[in-house]
Design an enzyme around this catalytic site. Structure first.
Site, PDB file in Angstrom:
ATOM      1  N   HIS A 191     -13.807   3.710 -32.213  1.00 18.81           N
ATOM      2  CA  HIS A 191     -15.022   3.212 -31.555  1.00 18.81           C
ATOM      3  C   HIS A 191     -15.628   4.279 -30.649  1.00 18.81           C
ATOM      4  O   HIS A 191     -15.891   4.026 -29.462  1.00 18.81           O
ATOM      5  CB  HIS A 191     -14.717   1.927 -30.764  1.00 18.81           C
ATOM      6  CG  HIS A 191     -15.883   0.998 -30.720  1.00 18.81           C
ATOM      7  ND1 HIS A 191     -16.260   0.324 -29.593  1.00 18.81           N
ATOM      8  CD2 HIS A 191     -16.764   0.631 -31.681  1.00 18.81           C
ATOM      9  CE1 HIS A 191     -17.325  -0.416 -29.852  1.00 18.81           C
ATOM     10  NE2 HIS A 191     -17.645  -0.248 -31.117  1.00 18.81           N
ATOM     11  N   HIS A 226     -10.199  -2.910 -21.063  1.00 21.26           N
ATOM     12  CA  HIS A 226     -10.253  -2.204 -22.361  1.00 21.26           C
ATOM     13  C   HIS A 226      -9.353  -2.976 -23.332  1.00 21.26           C
ATOM     14  O   HIS A 226      -9.565  -4.154 -23.576  1.00 21.26           O
ATOM     15  CB  HIS A 226      -9.817  -0.755 -22.112  1.00 21.26           C
ATOM     16  CG  HIS A 226     -10.023   0.201 -23.241  1.00 21.26           C
ATOM     17  ND1 HIS A 226     -10.747  -0.092 -24.366  1.00 21.26           N
ATOM     18  CD2 HIS A 226      -9.588   1.490 -23.419  1.00 21.26           C
ATOM     19  CE1 HIS A 226     -10.752   0.960 -25.178  1.00 21.26           C
ATOM     20  NE2 HIS A 226     -10.045   1.932 -24.624  1.00 21.26           N
ATOM     21  N   MET A 261     -12.399 -12.779 -20.074  1.00 24.63           N
ATOM     22  CA  MET A 261     -11.920 -11.707 -20.951  1.00 24.63           C
ATOM     23  C   MET A 261     -12.334 -11.963 -22.401  1.00 24.63           C
ATOM     24  O   MET A 261     -12.350 -13.103 -22.856  1.00 24.63           O
ATOM     25  CB  MET A 261     -10.402 -11.586 -20.844  1.00 24.63           C
ATOM     26  CG  MET A 261      -9.972 -11.144 -19.478  1.00 24.63           C
ATOM     27  SD  MET A 261     -10.661  -9.512 -19.118  1.00 24.63           S
ATOM     28  CE  MET A 261     -10.517  -9.456 -17.363  1.00 24.63           C
ATOM     29  N   HIS A 265     -19.574  -5.949 -23.084  1.00 25.71           N
ATOM     30  CA  HIS A 265     -19.276  -4.612 -23.616  1.00 25.71           C
ATOM     31  C   HIS A 265     -20.189  -3.600 -22.945  1.00 25.71           C
ATOM     32  O   HIS A 265     -21.354  -3.901 -22.675  1.00 25.71           O
ATOM     33  CB  HIS A 265     -19.501  -4.568 -25.135  1.00 25.71           C
ATOM     34  CG  HIS A 265     -18.795  -3.439 -25.781  1.00 25.71           C
ATOM     35  ND1 HIS A 265     -19.334  -2.181 -25.861  1.00 25.71           N
ATOM     36  CD2 HIS A 265     -17.566  -3.367 -26.343  1.00 25.71           C
ATOM     37  CE1 HIS A 265     -18.464  -1.379 -26.458  1.00 25.71           C
ATOM     38  NE2 HIS A 265     -17.380  -2.072 -26.756  1.00 25.71           N
ATOM     39  N   ARG A 274     -18.453  -5.713 -34.524  1.00 25.04           N
ATOM     40  CA  ARG A 274     -17.202  -5.995 -35.236  1.00 25.04           C
ATOM     41  C   ARG A 274     -16.836  -7.471 -35.239  1.00 25.04           C
ATOM     42  O   ARG A 274     -15.967  -7.914 -35.992  1.00 25.04           O
ATOM     43  CB  ARG A 274     -16.056  -5.196 -34.586  1.00 25.04           C
ATOM     44  CG  ARG A 274     -16.302  -3.708 -34.563  1.00 25.04           C
ATOM     45  CD  ARG A 274     -15.412  -2.995 -33.569  1.00 25.04           C
ATOM     46  NE  ARG A 274     -15.696  -3.370 -32.188  1.00 25.04           N
ATOM     47  CZ  ARG A 274     -15.054  -2.898 -31.123  1.00 25.04           C
ATOM     48  NH1 ARG A 274     -14.097  -2.003 -31.282  1.00 25.04           N
ATOM     49  NH2 ARG A 274     -15.379  -3.296 -29.908  1.00 25.04           N
ATOM     50  N   ASP A 316     -12.113  -8.249 -29.040  1.00 20.33           N
ATOM     51  CA  ASP A 316     -10.866  -8.840 -28.539  1.00 20.33           C
ATOM     52  C   ASP A 316     -10.904 -10.364 -28.542  1.00 20.33           C
ATOM     53  O   ASP A 316      -9.849 -11.007 -28.533  1.00 20.33           O
ATOM     54  CB  ASP A 316     -10.572  -8.327 -27.121  1.00 20.33           C
ATOM     55  CG  ASP A 316     -10.265  -6.848 -27.125  1.00 20.33           C
ATOM     56  OD1 ASP A 316      -9.561  -6.403 -28.044  1.00 20.33           O
ATOM     57  OD2 ASP A 316     -10.738  -6.127 -26.235  1.00 20.33           O
ATOM     58  N   ARG A 341      -5.622   2.073 -33.244  1.00 18.63           N
ATOM     59  CA  ARG A 341      -6.464   3.096 -32.593  1.00 18.63           C
ATOM     60  C   ARG A 341      -5.838   4.483 -32.621  1.00 18.63           C
ATOM     61  O   ARG A 341      -6.515   5.483 -32.362  1.00 18.63           O
ATOM     62  CB  ARG A 341      -6.816   2.634 -31.176  1.00 18.63           C
ATOM     63  CG  ARG A 341      -7.840   3.450 -30.416  1.00 18.63           C
ATOM     64  CD  ARG A 341      -9.197   3.598 -31.121  1.00 18.63           C
ATOM     65  NE  ARG A 341      -9.921   2.368 -31.349  1.00 18.63           N
ATOM     66  CZ  ARG A 341     -10.738   1.764 -30.479  1.00 18.63           C
ATOM     67  NH1 ARG A 341     -10.931   2.309 -29.299  1.00 18.63           N
ATOM     68  NH2 ARG A 341     -11.372   0.647 -30.789  1.00 18.63           N
TER      69      ARG A 341
HETATM   70  N1  CMC Z   1     -17.245 -12.211 -17.604  1.00 15.28           N
HETATM   71  C1  CMC Z   1     -18.044 -12.477 -16.569  1.00 15.28           C
HETATM   72  N2  CMC Z   1     -19.040 -11.657 -16.173  1.00 15.28           N
HETATM   73  C2  CMC Z   1     -19.206 -10.530 -16.878  1.00 15.28           C
HETATM   74  C3  CMC Z   1     -18.400 -10.186 -17.983  1.00 15.28           C
HETATM   75  C4  CMC Z   1     -17.401 -11.089 -18.342  1.00 15.28           C
HETATM   76  N3  CMC Z   1     -16.593 -10.837 -19.358  1.00 15.28           N
HETATM   77  N4  CMC Z   1     -18.794  -9.004 -18.484  1.00 15.28           N
HETATM   78  C5  CMC Z   1     -19.818  -8.604 -17.722  1.00 15.28           C
HETATM   79  N5  CMC Z   1     -20.054  -9.517 -16.751  1.00 15.28           N
HETATM   80  C6  CMC Z   1     -21.073  -9.452 -15.724  1.00 15.28           C
HETATM   81  C7  CMC Z   1     -20.549  -8.685 -14.519  1.00 15.28           C
HETATM   82  O1  CMC Z   1     -19.876  -9.532 -13.615  1.00 15.28           O
HETATM   83  C8  CMC Z   1     -21.791  -8.070 -13.965  1.00 15.28           C
HETATM   84  O2  CMC Z   1     -22.476  -9.061 -13.266  1.00 15.28           O
HETATM   85  P1  CMC Z   1     -23.295  -8.692 -11.913  1.00 15.28           P
HETATM   86  O3  CMC Z   1     -24.327  -7.695 -12.362  1.00 15.28           O
HETATM   87  O4  CMC Z   1     -23.825  -9.999 -11.486  1.00 15.28           O
HETATM   88  O5  CMC Z   1     -22.287  -8.094 -11.001  1.00 15.28           O
HETATM   89  C9  CMC Z   1     -22.608  -7.747 -15.215  1.00 15.28           C
HETATM   90  O6  CMC Z   1     -22.169  -8.676 -16.208  1.00 15.28           O
HETATM   91  C10 CMC Z   1     -22.385  -6.332 -15.718  1.00 15.28           C
HETATM   92  O7  CMC Z   1     -20.971  -6.148 -15.903  1.00 15.28           O
HETATM   93  P2  CMC Z   1     -20.214  -4.791 -15.725  1.00 15.28           P
HETATM   94  O8  CMC Z   1     -18.769  -5.062 -15.682  1.00 15.28           O
HETATM   95  O9  CMC Z   1     -20.801  -4.001 -14.614  1.00 15.28           O
HETATM   96  O10 CMC Z   1     -20.690  -4.084 -17.047  1.00 15.28           O
HETATM   97  P3  CMC Z   1     -19.896  -3.004 -17.830  1.00 15.28           P
HETATM   98  O11 CMC Z   1     -20.836  -2.442 -18.826  1.00 15.28           O
HETATM   99  O12 CMC Z   1     -19.216  -2.070 -16.924  1.00 15.28           O
HETATM  100  O13 CMC Z   1     -18.809  -3.984 -18.487  1.00 15.28           O
HETATM  101  C11 CMC Z   1     -16.891  -4.621 -19.540  1.00 15.28           C
HETATM  102  C12 CMC Z   1     -18.208  -3.860 -19.657  1.00 15.28           C
HETATM  103  C13 CMC Z   1     -16.270  -4.655 -20.927  1.00 15.28           C
HETATM  104  C14 CMC Z   1     -15.977  -3.853 -18.569  1.00 15.28           C
HETATM  105  C15 CMC Z   1     -17.125  -6.048 -19.016  1.00 15.28           C
HETATM  106  O14 CMC Z   1     -18.005  -6.731 -19.858  1.00 15.28           O
HETATM  107  C16 CMC Z   1     -15.820  -6.814 -18.856  1.00 15.28           C
HETATM  108  O15 CMC Z   1     -15.125  -6.650 -17.862  1.00 15.28           O
HETATM  109  N6  CMC Z   1     -15.456  -7.681 -19.873  1.00 15.28           N
HETATM  110  C17 CMC Z   1     -14.205  -8.381 -19.843  1.00 15.28           C
HETATM  111  C18 CMC Z   1     -13.065  -7.499 -20.353  1.00 15.28           C
HETATM  112  C19 CMC Z   1     -13.129  -7.268 -21.840  1.00 15.28           C
HETATM  113  O16 CMC Z   1     -13.330  -8.178 -22.620  1.00 15.28           O
HETATM  114  N7  CMC Z   1     -12.930  -6.011 -22.228  1.00 15.28           N
HETATM  115  C20 CMC Z   1     -12.934  -5.592 -23.637  1.00 15.28           C
HETATM  116  C21 CMC Z   1     -14.058  -4.648 -23.894  1.00 15.28           C
HETATM  117  S1  CMC Z   1     -14.452  -4.350 -25.593  1.00 15.28           S
HETATM  118  C22 CMC Z   1     -13.064  -3.939 -26.479  1.00 15.28           C
HETATM  119  C23 CMC Z   1     -12.175  -2.935 -25.873  1.00 15.28           C
HETATM  120  O17 CMC Z   1     -12.577  -1.903 -25.356  1.00 15.28           O
HETATM  121  O18 CMC Z   1     -11.000  -3.172 -25.922  1.00 15.28           O
END
Ligand code: CMC
Length: 394
Positions: A191, A226, A261, A265, A274, A316, A341
């Site tokens: 990815h 991640h 979780m 993304h 995906r 995920d 990966r």
């Molecule tokens: N649940 C609740 N709120 C969320 C989530 C979520 N899963 N994802 C994003 N947000 C909100 C976040 O709280 C923030 O809100 P605000 O602007 O009000 O503070 C806004 O959306 C932007 O989020 P961010 O975390 O600053 O954005 P990012 O681009 O850094 O986040 C991420 C990407 C993957 C870290 C995040 O979406 C996240 O923490 N997701 C949950 C963990 C997850 O599922 N990770 C797997 C990623 S994909 C596959 C992989 O790499 O393994």
């Protein structure tokens, strides 16, 4: 004011020919091929070949890779002994990290100074194939030892995916399950510059060795933002219990500002390319195991969360429940991600070394202004001019 790109968001740091993520068209290409097409038509071994070499294998090339893969399937006794030193209640990602580190130390023993560490492209491809081949044994052994079960020897008559399931469960998996598992491996394989791959490239860029790059990548993948998210999704499913509990659970979780979780993304903002393929694989597993309750929970949480936050599931989200239905322990999910990966990481390490530049970004200092230790007298203030050593050129 310096324009800080926190988390390197939106920063393009290098070229890559390994894969292309396009959030605009919601597509993911491995060496030009849409991942959906690869998942529907190819065995994981062929996709690994593609990611490493740039082209899909011919029949002969695939047979050769499969023969090599079979020859490295057995967990070496000393690596197994090393794994046994890891506490049973340590996280399996710590076990995988330790095993890979040990394999690296073993393989590079006697290889000389750090100046020779990075290796040639051919050596690194062989190392990559060996890690790809042995990882199923590491992951399967880990799950079995936590369950108090004896390891299961690999079967030469089974291809990668079927053998992986065989070594984990000690029984031959149904073709429906093998197919879903094979698809998940392909979807997880690569990815672009995600956190763990970038970690691997940073390490490789110092001309360290491929094993060190992979071990660092495992550490990055463990985090719940991640790879750890596939495990975290199942913890959430377990907390919720059933579809009818989704609404009150989500109300409380959002009130506590919890991250849900398996959603969101950094690159995809309108859905992960995906997910439809993995969701289709999950659907086949739900039908195979007759578990409509899993689907009900999955779909209810998805529709509630998407309608409230406009944030879509990532890979995920469907893979967590899919691995659960296949019989994997929740703690084994992220090690499965490693097994897939490893291909992407190693393809990127080889690419990085092919056109290397040390990765060393800058930072904007925002700590205290310069200050001094009370009573400290600098050396050159106590030495008389005559006593001072001659200025050195360094
Ligand atoms: N649940 C609740 N709120 C969320 C989530 C979520 N899963 N994802 C994003 N947000 C909100 C976040 O709280 C923030 O809100 P605000 O602007 O009000 O503070 C806004 O959306 C932007 O989020 P961010 O975390 O600053 O954005 P990012 O681009 O850094 O986040 C991420 C990407 C993957 C870290 C995040 O979406 C996240 O923490 N997701 C949950 C963990 C997850 O599922 N990770 C797997 C990623 S994909 C596959 C992989 O790499 O393994």
């Amino acid at each position: 004011m310096t324009d800080i790109k926190k988390g390197l968001a939106g920063v393009v740091v290098d070229y890559t020919a390994v894969s292309k993520v396009n959030p605009e068209t919601n597509s993911l290409l491995y060496r030009g091929y849409p991942v959906q097409e690869l998942a529907a038509t190819q065995p994981f071994e062929a996709v690994a070949y593609l990611l490493w070499n740039g082209e899909l294998p011919t029949e002969v090339e695939l047979a050769r890779l499969r023969a090599t893969e079979r020859s490295y399937r057995v967990l070496p006794a000393d690596v197994r002994a090393g794994i046994d030193l890891v506490p049973l209640d340590a996280h399996p990602m710590d076990e995988v990290r330790t095993a890979l580190s040990l394999i690296g130390a073993r393989d590079l023993a006697g290889s000389g100074s750090v100046l020779d560490a990075s290796g040639s492209a051919a050596e690194n491809l062989s190392r990559s194939i060996r890690l790809f081949s042995v990882l199923p044994a590491i992951v399967a052994y880990g799950q079995r030892r936590r369950r108090g079960q004896q390891p299961v020897a690999p079967r030469d008559d089974l291809d990668y995916a079927a053998n992986f399931l065989w070594m984990t469960f000690g029984e031959e998996a149904d073709p429906v399950v093998v197919d879903a598992f094979n698809r998940s491996m392909i979807l997880y394989a690569e990815h672009s510059f995600n956190a763990s791959t970038f970690t691997a490239r940073v390490i490789a860029s110092t001309l360290s060795d491929l094993y060190s790059a992979v071990v660092g990548a495992v550490g990055a993948l463990k985090g719940p933002l991640h790879g750890g998210a596939n495990e975290a999704v199942l913890h959430i499913f377990d907390e919720i219990g059933a579809a009818e509990n989704v609404v009150p659970w989500l109300d409380a979780a959002l009130a506590e500002k919890r991250k849900i979780m398996g959603f969101g993304h950094r690159v995809y903002k309108r859905g992960d390319s995906r997910v439809p393929t993995m969701k289709a694989a999950l659907d086949t597993l739900v039908a195979h195991y007759d578990r409509p309750d899993v689907l009900a929970l999955y779909e209810t949480l998805e529709s509630e969360f998407v309608s409230r936050k406009g944030i879509y599931p990532n890979l995920d989200y469907p893979s967590g429940p899919a691995y659960n239905l296949m019989g994997f322990d929740t703690l084994t999910f992220t090690p499965l991600f490693v097994a897939a990966r490893i291909v992407g990481w190693t393809a990127h390490v080889i690419e990085q070394l092919g056109a290397n530049a040390l990765i060393r970004p800058l930072s904007e200092y925002n700590g205290p202004d310069e200050r001094h230790i009370e009573g400290y007298v600098p050396d050159d203030a106590v030495l008389s001019a005559a006593e001072r050593p001659e200025e050195s050129a360094g």
